[in-house]
Every structure is written in C-alpha cells, then in structure tokens.
Enzyme design. Structure first.
Site, PDB file in Angstrom:
ATOM      1  N   ASP A 192      -0.767   1.839  -1.609  1.00  0.00           N
ATOM      2  CA  ASP A 192       0.072   2.045  -0.130  1.00  0.00           C
ATOM      3  C   ASP A 192      -0.410   3.411   0.121  1.00  0.00           C
ATOM      4  O   ASP A 192       0.820   4.208   0.521  1.00  0.00           O
ATOM      5  CB  ASP A 192       1.353   1.651  -0.172  1.00  0.00           C
ATOM      6  CG  ASP A 192       1.769   0.357  -0.806  1.00  0.00           C
ATOM      7  OD1 ASP A 192       1.080  -0.674  -0.155  1.00  0.00           O
ATOM      8  OD2 ASP A 192       2.274  -0.075  -1.906  1.00  0.00           O
ATOM      9  N   LYS A 249      -4.997   3.669   2.836  1.00  0.00           N
ATOM     10  CA  LYS A 249      -6.315   3.784   3.217  1.00  0.00           C
ATOM     11  C   LYS A 249      -6.710   3.552   4.365  1.00  0.00           C
ATOM     12  O   LYS A 249      -7.818   3.832   4.921  1.00  0.00           O
ATOM     13  CB  LYS A 249      -6.649   2.774   2.099  1.00  0.00           C
ATOM     14  CG  LYS A 249      -6.653   3.034   0.553  1.00  0.00           C
ATOM     15  CD  LYS A 249      -7.049   1.963  -0.164  1.00  0.00           C
ATOM     16  CE  LYS A 249      -6.147   1.026  -0.943  1.00  0.00           C
ATOM     17  NZ  LYS A 249      -4.988   1.336  -1.554  1.00  0.00           N
ATOM     18  N   GLY A 275      -2.330  -4.759   1.832  1.00  0.00           N
ATOM     19  CA  GLY A 275      -1.904  -4.731   3.214  1.00  0.00           C
ATOM     20  C   GLY A 275      -2.456  -3.454   3.691  1.00  0.00           C
ATOM     21  O   GLY A 275      -1.933  -2.490   3.216  1.00  0.00           O
ATOM     22  N   HIS A 276      -3.104  -3.562   4.669  1.00  0.00           N
ATOM     23  CA  HIS A 276      -3.723  -2.138   5.195  1.00  0.00           C
ATOM     24  C   HIS A 276      -3.034  -2.330   6.805  1.00  0.00           C
ATOM     25  O   HIS A 276      -3.244  -3.129   7.484  1.00  0.00           O
ATOM     26  CB  HIS A 276      -5.244  -2.283   5.382  1.00  0.00           C
ATOM     27  CG  HIS A 276      -5.830  -2.035   4.274  1.00  0.00           C
ATOM     28  ND1 HIS A 276      -5.551  -1.213   3.202  1.00  0.00           N
ATOM     29  CD2 HIS A 276      -7.197  -2.683   3.613  1.00  0.00           C
ATOM     30  CE1 HIS A 276      -6.491  -1.349   2.281  1.00  0.00           C
ATOM     31  NE2 HIS A 276      -7.398  -2.322   2.674  1.00  0.00           N
ATOM     32  N   GLN A 318      -5.039  -2.444  -3.408  1.00  0.00           N
ATOM     33  CA  GLN A 318      -4.350  -1.752  -4.326  1.00  0.00           C
ATOM     34  C   GLN A 318      -4.722  -0.330  -4.895  1.00  0.00           C
ATOM     35  O   GLN A 318      -5.207   0.467  -4.103  1.00  0.00           O
ATOM     36  CB  GLN A 318      -4.020  -2.575  -5.824  1.00  0.00           C
ATOM     37  CG  GLN A 318      -3.396  -4.036  -5.358  1.00  0.00           C
ATOM     38  CD  GLN A 318      -4.310  -5.115  -4.807  1.00  0.00           C
ATOM     39  OE1 GLN A 318      -5.398  -5.425  -5.069  1.00  0.00           O
ATOM     40  NE2 GLN A 318      -3.717  -5.634  -3.880  1.00  0.00           N
TER      41      GLN A 318
HETATM   42  P1  IMP Z   1      -0.039  -9.294  -7.853  1.00  0.00           P
HETATM   43  O1  IMP Z   1      -1.263  -8.239  -7.437  1.00  0.00           O
HETATM   44  O2  IMP Z   1       0.727  -9.903  -6.733  1.00  0.00           O
HETATM   45  O3  IMP Z   1      -0.363 -10.053  -9.129  1.00  0.00           O
HETATM   46  O4  IMP Z   1       1.106  -7.818  -8.268  1.00  0.00           O
HETATM   47  C1  IMP Z   1       0.973  -7.068  -9.509  1.00  0.00           C
HETATM   48  C2  IMP Z   1       1.556  -5.538  -9.269  1.00  0.00           C
HETATM   49  O5  IMP Z   1       0.631  -5.074  -8.388  1.00  0.00           O
HETATM   50  C3  IMP Z   1       2.850  -5.810  -8.759  1.00  0.00           C
HETATM   51  O6  IMP Z   1       3.542  -4.605  -9.290  1.00  0.00           O
HETATM   52  C4  IMP Z   1       2.766  -5.526  -7.240  1.00  0.00           C
HETATM   53  O7  IMP Z   1       3.818  -4.917  -6.505  1.00  0.00           O
HETATM   54  C5  IMP Z   1       1.405  -4.593  -7.131  1.00  0.00           C
HETATM   55  N1  IMP Z   1       0.748  -4.600  -5.869  1.00  0.00           N
HETATM   56  C6  IMP Z   1      -0.047  -5.837  -5.615  1.00  0.00           C
HETATM   57  N2  IMP Z   1      -0.738  -5.533  -4.291  1.00  0.00           N
HETATM   58  C7  IMP Z   1      -0.150  -4.398  -3.908  1.00  0.00           C
HETATM   59  C8  IMP Z   1      -0.540  -3.279  -2.874  1.00  0.00           C
HETATM   60  O8  IMP Z   1      -1.252  -3.719  -2.047  1.00  0.00           O
HETATM   61  N3  IMP Z   1       0.331  -2.372  -2.871  1.00  0.00           N
HETATM   62  C9  IMP Z   1       1.055  -1.978  -3.913  1.00  0.00           C
HETATM   63  N4  IMP Z   1       1.297  -2.454  -4.978  1.00  0.00           N
HETATM   64  C10 IMP Z   1       0.596  -3.873  -5.152  1.00  0.00           C
END
Ligand code: IMP
Length: 430
Positions: A13, A16, A40-41, A224
C-alpha cells in the site's frame, strides 16, 4: 533490454499505482508477477477516472499496452472475470490481456481452507485477506495445484481436481468440521470460466522474451511488498509469494540479466495491515492523524491500516534486497502540518544498537525505534512540482531519507492525482 521492476519497500500500500500512472504510457507491456486478488492498486487515468484493480496489471488502463498475468500469479477466475466485466462496462478495452498458461488457479477449497485455518489459529492468525492465496501457493509447491492450462482440457482438469479434493475434503470435514466440496459443481463452474478465459491464455514467457528482444519496455509490477515476501519479509506474517525483485524473474519467466532498473515505492511514513511486528507503529493521536489524513484504509478489504513513522532500517533493507535504483517517495503531503517529523534511524534491541534489520524475528519483535526528530513544515505542498519549491524542511526531510536509505529519491508524491509529483530524475535513466 528495458525490463523495469516495480516493488513495494514496506508492507504494501505504498502507492504503486502512482508509478504506473507516471510510467504507464512509456511501457509496451506491464506484467503482474506474483500475488493474486489480495492486492489492490488504485489508479487514476488521465481523464480523471479512478479504478481499484485487484488482479489485472495496471497496464490494462493504458491504451495499446499489453497487460500480462505472469506464471507467478494465482488467479481466482471468478474475480478476474468480474474485474474484466467491470472494466469493459466502463469502456476499457480488455482484449489485449494475456494470461500465462502456468499461472495457478485459486479453487473453492483454497478459499475455504484460508478462512478456516485463520479461525483455527485464533490469536496467532496471520490476518490474511481470506482470498485463498496461501493455500493455493502451498498446493503449487506441493505439486497439487491446478493451472490455467488445465482449463484447456476438461478431462485433465477433473482428474487433478479429484486428486486434490480427495485430500482437501478429508481435511475440511474431519479436521475443521466443514462441509465437503462437491466436485461436479466445481467442474461445472470452472468450465464456464474456461470458455471465457481460454482466449487470453498464452505462452507469456516467450511473448515477453520477444518483446524485450525487440527493445520494447516491460514493466514488472509487484503486488504487496518487501516485508510481506515469504523469504525476505516478517515471516510468518507475510504473503505466500515473492514480491521482491528476484520474484519478478521467476514469476514472469524472464532472466535477471534483462532487468535494467528497479523502482522502489516508499511511503513517507509506514503502514501495515494484518498482524506481525511493526517497530514504529503508533498507538497515539499521531497514528490516528496519519490514518485519517493519509486515508489509510485497505483497497481490497477496507480494513484500517496500522500507521507509524518512517523506518529507515526497512528502507535500507529494501534497497539492499531488491537492488533498488530509484525510490518513489509517496504521500509526503500527509506529513504537512506536523511540528516535528520523527524518522527511525535504527533499533535498540536488548540494550544493543542495530542499524540493519536484525537476523531473527524474535529480535524484531523486541525492537525499540531510535528516532531523529526533523523540523516540520506547515505549508500545503500539494501544488508544488519542483523540488526547490518545497519548504526547506520538507527538502531536508527528503534528503535525509535519501541518505539513510542509500539511494536516490527520484520522484516525490505530493497528492493523490496523477500529476501531483515532484520529479527529480527520470527513473528510466541511470
Ligand atoms: P494473504 O496474502 O491474503 O495470505 O495475507 C497475508 C498477509 O499479507 C496479511 O497480513 C495481509 O494483510 C497482507 N497483505 C496481502 N496483500 C496485501 C496488500 O496488497 N497490501 C498490504 N498487505 C497485504
């Protein structure tokens, strides 16, 4: 060989979408190389339209640019089709999309297991997005996954699903006391998706190799971020893929020798969603201030983000692990009106000073930030476009971050609109 990697440097977040806004029109291809619809972009197009993208690469919004979903991505077909339909309804041409035949599919049993395992973990939960990301990657590595190419062959698709459900249904029913998943219903559902997705499936690594050989620009777009990387992040509080630069090569199928530039996106402060260590996290009014002024709510889940000051230990670490050539500093405007702006320059852990990321997770959990306090600025900087027009204290803040992170800050974001940037260097030039 102009392949450019875009990575998040913190916990995601960082904004990007701002980078792709700025570079999009110079790119012939943009590639997602890992993650899935956990991302999420937010992208604002030149005509002011705002889009929240979860699965498709941002290049989808740039006319003529080919968006590619690489082999390293995990795809929930229903979500992808919903996203494509939403874009089409708003007049976006989605016909150029290419999906790697080797990308893995998120299946109903992955979503079910993601949610049930989190519940089972209780207070030790990761705080996942609940989209089935982790279980899909686990099955990929466990050689039990189902790939986009399996949609081309209904017989193989059913065979693989049967094999997977033989085990997963036992786990769902006997370990977690859930209902078993009905194979016929899943086959029917996914064969419906297949009909619509097959035209997009391609040999994307060959496609990208040819493009790079022709000298076209390819942007490899990470989702991420560095500290959510399964190898280099704050394990186990991470996602299940490799957002770092190395992951771009693996997840797109292009070699490291093709990569020219690595752009790191870094927020002028720090945020995180989900559980896990976060040394500079704020629990006071300053944290609430950053949350409110920065609008720090998740694009995918709507969750409030945890907020804290800038952490230069993380900045340095991200530069080192990713080989970042340029930093794009986002949301500097959010820090306006603070009297003092703290920057974490190192940690104290059990009486010892650390300037670099500690080796163990336990140590990071015990880290107390060591702060430097910078004079703030009260001016609204959202209309500034030249570095020398920023308030002197804001300039000094940026220069100090640059020094602490050890690489140049080439662009500074001063507001959410696509032109609200202070450009100091062309990120595509050394
Ligand atoms: P997962 O990717 O759903 O397995 O989540 C694993 C961890 O990554 C959790 O702490 C989520 O909140 C974090 N996470 C996954 N995708 C994002 C993102 O796009 N932005 C911020 N945190 C993320």
């Amino acid at each position: 060989m102009p392949a450019i990697v875009l990575v998040g440097t913190q916990w995601g977040d960082e904004g990007k979408g701002k980078v792709t806004d700025l570079l999009g029109e110079r790119m012939q291809y943009t590639v997602r190389y890992q993650g899935g619809n956990n991302a999420g972009h937010t992208v604002v197009t030149p005509d002011g339209e705002k889009y929240a993208l979860h699965l498709v690469p941002t290049g989808m919004l740039t006319p003529g640019c080919v968006p590619v979903i690489g082999n390293g991505v995990v795809i929930d077909p229903k979500v992808l089709l919903h996203e494509l339909d939403g874009l089409s309804a708003r007049g976006v041409d989605v016909s150029l999309l290419k999906i790697s035949a080797d990308a893995h599919l998120i299946m109903p049993h992955h979503r079910a297991l993601d949610r049930v395992v989190e519940r089972y973990l209780g207070s030790a939960r990761i705080g996942t997005t609940g989209r089935g990301i982790g279980p899909t990657y686990a099955d990929k590595v466990g050689r039990m996954g189902i790939r986009a190419q399996d949609l081309l062959d209904p017989k193989i698709f059913r065979q693989k699903l049967e094999l997977a459900l033989r085990e997963k249904n036992q786990v769902l029913v006997k370990v977690y006391n859930r209902k078993k998943i009905d194979i016929d219903a899943v086959v029917e559902e996914y064969m419906g998706y297949a009909e619509r997705l097959i035209p997009y499936i391609d040999d994307t690594r060959l496609l990208l190799d040819k493009a790079l050989t022709r000298g076209e620009y390819v942007l490899l777009e990470g989702a991420q971020a560095t500290l959510l990387d399964v190898d280099h992040g704050t394990y186990p509080f991470v996602t299940s893929s490799n957002p770092t630069t190395g992951g771009a090569c693996v997840g797109a199928g292009i070699p490291p020798t093709r990569i020219d530039r690595v752009i790191g996106v870094i927020k002028a402060y720090t945020t995180r969603v989900g559980a896990g260590p976060f040394p500079t996290e704020l629990f006071d009014d300053n944290g609430k201030h950053l949350l409110k002024v920065g609008g720090e709510y998740g694009t995918t889940t709507g969750r409030e983000r945890r907020c804290g000051w800038f952490d230069a230990v993380i900045g340095r670490y991200a530069v080192r692990v990713n080989g970042i050539t340029d930093l794009f500093l986002t949301k500097l405007d959010v820090l306006s009106a603070l009297e003092k702006v703290p920057v974490c320059v190192g940690y104290e852990i059990d009486g010892e000073r650390f300037d670099e990321m500690p080796m163990t997770q336990t140590a990071l959990h015990h880290a107390t930030p060591l702060y430097e306090f910078h004079e703030g600025w009260s001016e609204d900087i959202s209309a500034v476009r030249r570095f020398e027009d920023l308030p002197k204290n804001a300039q000094a803040y940026v220069e100090r971050l640059e020094e602490l992170c050890g690489t140049r800050i080439s662009v500074i974001g001063v507001g959410p609109a696509r032109d609200q940037n202070v450009i100091r260097h062309d990120m595509l030039e050394a």
